[in-house]
Design a protein around this motif. Structure first.
Motif, PDB file in Angstrom:
ATOM      1  N   ASP A 159      41.346  46.163  40.275  1.00  8.05           N
ATOM      2  CA  ASP A 159      42.804  46.090  40.179  1.00  8.05           C
ATOM      3  C   ASP A 159      43.446  45.292  41.312  1.00  8.05           C
ATOM      4  N   PRO A 160      43.054  45.478  42.586  1.00  5.49           N
ATOM      5  CA  PRO A 160      43.663  44.652  43.640  1.00  5.49           C
ATOM      6  C   PRO A 160      43.446  43.160  43.418  1.00  5.49           C
ATOM      7  N   LEU A 161      42.256  42.772  42.952  1.00  5.60           N
ATOM      8  CA  LEU A 161      42.021  41.361  42.658  1.00  5.60           C
ATOM      9  C   LEU A 161      42.884  40.901  41.497  1.00  5.60           C
ATOM     10  N   GLY A 162      43.043  41.773  40.506  1.00  5.18           N
ATOM     11  CA  GLY A 162      43.888  41.425  39.365  1.00  5.18           C
ATOM     12  C   GLY A 162      45.329  41.218  39.765  1.00  5.18           C
ATOM     13  N   ASP A 163      45.788  42.011  40.729  1.00 11.82           N
ATOM     14  CA  ASP A 163      47.165  41.899  41.206  1.00 11.82           C
ATOM     15  C   ASP A 163      47.371  40.679  42.091  1.00 11.82           C
ATOM     16  N   ASP A 213      46.871  37.603  41.553  1.00 10.59           N
ATOM     17  CA  ASP A 213      47.576  36.589  40.761  1.00 10.59           C
ATOM     18  C   ASP A 213      47.339  36.939  39.296  1.00 10.59           C
ATOM     19  N   PRO A 214      48.248  37.685  38.666  1.00 12.08           N
ATOM     20  CA  PRO A 214      48.028  38.123  37.286  1.00 12.08           C
ATOM     21  C   PRO A 214      47.729  36.985  36.313  1.00 12.08           C
ATOM     22  N   ALA A 215      48.392  35.830  36.499  1.00  7.87           N
ATOM     23  CA  ALA A 215      48.130  34.704  35.601  1.00  7.87           C
ATOM     24  C   ALA A 215      46.707  34.189  35.775  1.00  7.87           C
ATOM     25  N   LEU A 216      46.228  34.156  37.019  1.00 11.68           N
ATOM     26  CA  LEU A 216      44.860  33.723  37.286  1.00 11.68           C
ATOM     27  C   LEU A 216      43.862  34.737  36.733  1.00 11.68           C
ATOM     28  N   THR A 217      44.195  36.009  36.839  1.00  8.63           N
ATOM     29  CA  THR A 217      43.344  37.056  36.263  1.00  8.63           C
ATOM     30  C   THR A 217      43.189  36.854  34.769  1.00  8.63           C
ATOM     31  N   ASP A 218      44.282  36.548  34.079  1.00  5.85           N
ATOM     32  CA  ASP A 218      44.211  36.286  32.645  1.00  5.85           C
ATOM     33  C   ASP A 218      43.364  35.046  32.368  1.00  5.85           C
ATOM     34  N   GLU A 219      43.529  34.015  33.173  1.00  5.04           N
ATOM     35  CA  GLU A 219      42.787  32.773  32.981  1.00  5.04           C
ATOM     36  C   GLU A 219      41.278  32.986  33.102  1.00  5.04           C
ATOM     37  N   ILE A 220      40.864  33.784  34.092  1.00  7.62           N
ATOM     38  CA  ILE A 220      39.434  33.970  34.350  1.00  7.62           C
ATOM     39  C   ILE A 220      38.855  35.092  33.492  1.00  7.62           C
ATOM     40  N   ASN A 221      39.491  36.260  33.552  1.00  5.27           N
ATOM     41  CA  ASN A 221      38.913  37.444  32.905  1.00  5.27           C
ATOM     42  C   ASN A 221      39.066  37.440  31.391  1.00  5.27           C
ATOM     43  N   TYR A 269      33.189  42.877  52.939  1.00  9.98           N
ATOM     44  CA  TYR A 269      32.819  43.766  51.842  1.00  9.98           C
ATOM     45  C   TYR A 269      34.013  44.236  51.021  1.00  9.98           C
ATOM     46  N   LYS A 270      35.178  43.721  51.295  1.00 12.98           N
ATOM     47  CA  LYS A 270      36.382  44.083  50.545  1.00 12.98           C
ATOM     48  C   LYS A 270      36.800  42.855  49.764  1.00 12.98           C
ATOM     49  N   ARG A 271      36.656  42.894  48.455  1.00 17.59           N
ATOM     50  CA  ARG A 271      36.758  41.681  47.648  1.00 17.59           C
ATOM     51  C   ARG A 271      38.103  40.957  47.811  1.00 17.59           C
ATOM     52  N   ILE A 272      39.208  41.674  47.781  1.00 13.76           N
ATOM     53  CA  ILE A 272      40.499  41.005  47.871  1.00 13.76           C
ATOM     54  C   ILE A 272      40.676  40.363  49.236  1.00 13.76           C
ATOM     55  N   ALA A 273      40.252  41.057  50.297  1.00 10.21           N
ATOM     56  CA  ALA A 273      40.372  40.497  51.645  1.00 10.21           C
ATOM     57  C   ALA A 273      39.485  39.263  51.793  1.00 10.21           C
ATOM     58  N   HIS A 274      38.305  39.314  51.189  1.00 11.08           N
ATOM     59  CA  HIS A 274      37.392  38.176  51.274  1.00 11.08           C
ATOM     60  C   HIS A 274      37.977  36.946  50.576  1.00 11.08           C
ATOM     61  N   LEU A 275      38.536  37.134  49.382  1.00 12.38           N
ATOM     62  CA  LEU A 275      39.102  35.998  48.666  1.00 12.38           C
ATOM     63  C   LEU A 275      40.307  35.421  49.396  1.00 12.38           C
TER      64      LEU A 275
END
Length: 336
Positions: A62-66, A68-76, A303-309
């Motif tokens: 969910d944090p990664l999805g938040d 950039d919601p448009a990017l989440t839709d594009e990828i996922n 090890y925290k995906r959102i922080a890493h990105l």
């Protein structure tokens, strides 16, 4: 998953954009042929000759999805459906999609099965639902999509994540003495060990098509649904000398769901999940002790995906569209 598939006689080729190359926990990353590619850029001809695709790529929570919601839709969503379409065009027979029990979202206290209404409440959950719906339209006698809705993962692995509830609670307890609960503790979560998730994919890969074709499966054990506060109790009993503490801003979480996992046991009788929360908490505690995990480790970007990105974007290693991701293509026994 890779060692399990290899031990079962499958030849593997990975497709990985390398986003998380720096996020390895300990040792154990298998050495397999890998195509350095973002799934959005994968070509149909690169999928030719494979019997199956195991699609694990995506913004994974969910944090990664938040982010950039448009990017989440594009990828996922969009890229997942396009990947399935390319796989079908390339002659791939089976397509395993890594979906999520987040599809149920605000499910409340009722026990939910695969036919229950889907009620996603985050961009991540919405993207998984829409991907399932789009991929399902491609099903045919020659193309078998399968949707594996995993419960919340936990457990030690070479790409360990600390942004998962049990992994996170044990890390807080070990490093600070506090089992830190970031909600009011009441939401339900089904949880499942990564080894059991991997086994489910293997069984779905090898099952007769009639058992799995265009079907969704909750991946886990029905008896492994817990309230967050119940997981905290288990962690407190596992890590010596720790205490439960609620974060200052802890409050209700609209993500709340319990799932019934009986369908997968019926359709895939070889699937025998063996982990539970207490055993998993013990495994995590032992691993953290062995490696000397610190708060800086698990709250930092490694090890925290959102922080890493965000760190990769800030350092301009990737652009704002994150032109990397992961997918695995599995060739059948004896095939090259």
């Amino acid at each position: 998953m890779t060692p399990l598939l290899q031990a079962s006689g499958h030849e593997l080729t990975g497709v990985d954009s390398g986003l998380f190359d720096a996020c390895t926990f300990g040792e154990g990353i298998p050495d397999v042929r890998t195509i350095q590619r973002d799934i959005r850029d994968l070509k149909t001809e690169e999928l030719e000759g494979f019997d199956a695709v195991i699609h694990l790529a995506g913004l994974s929570n969910d944090p990664l999805g938040d982010f950039d919601p448009a990017l989440t839709d594009e990828i996922n969503h969009v890229a997942s459906v396009e990947l399935a379409r390319k796989a079908k065009d390339a002659g791939v027979k089976r397509f395993l999609f890594s979906s999520s029990c987040s599809n149920y979202g605000a499910g409340g206290d009722a026990m939910l099965n695969e036919d229950s209404p889907l009620n996603p409440v985050t961009p991540y959950g919405i993207s998984k639902v829409q991907a399932e719906q789009g991929i399902a339209t491609l099903a045919s006698s020659d193309f078998t999509p399968v949707f594996l809705r995993s419960a919340t993962a936990y457990g030690v692995s070479p790409r360990l994540r600390f942004d998962l509830v049990l992994n996170n609670l044990v890390a807080w307890a070990f490093t600070t003495g506090d089992v830190l609960i970031k909600s009011d503790g009441t939401p339900w979560r089904p949880i499942v060990h990564i080894e059991d998730i991997s086994q489910a994919f293997l069984r779905a890969l090898e099952a007769p098509a009639a058992n799995v074709a265009n079907r969704a499966f909750n991946v886990g054990r029905t008896d492994q649904n817990y309230r967050i506060r119940e997981l905290a109790d288990i962690v407190q009993e596992t890590v010596p000398g720790c205490r439960i503490r609620y974060a200052a801003d802890a409050g209700p979480d609209k993500r709340c769901y319990r799932v019934d996992c009986s369908r997968i046991r019926q359709a895939l009788p070889g699937f025998q999940p063996s982990w539970d929360a207490r055993r998993g908490a013990g495994q995590l505690y032992d691993a953290y002790k062995a490696t000397g995990v610190t708060v800086g480790d698990f709250e930092g970007p490694r090890y925290k995906r959102i922080a890493h990105l965000r760190d990769l974007v800030d350092r301009k290693v990737v652009d704002s569209r994150l032109r990397r991701s992961y997918v695995a293509a599995a060739a059948g026994r004896g095939d090259v």
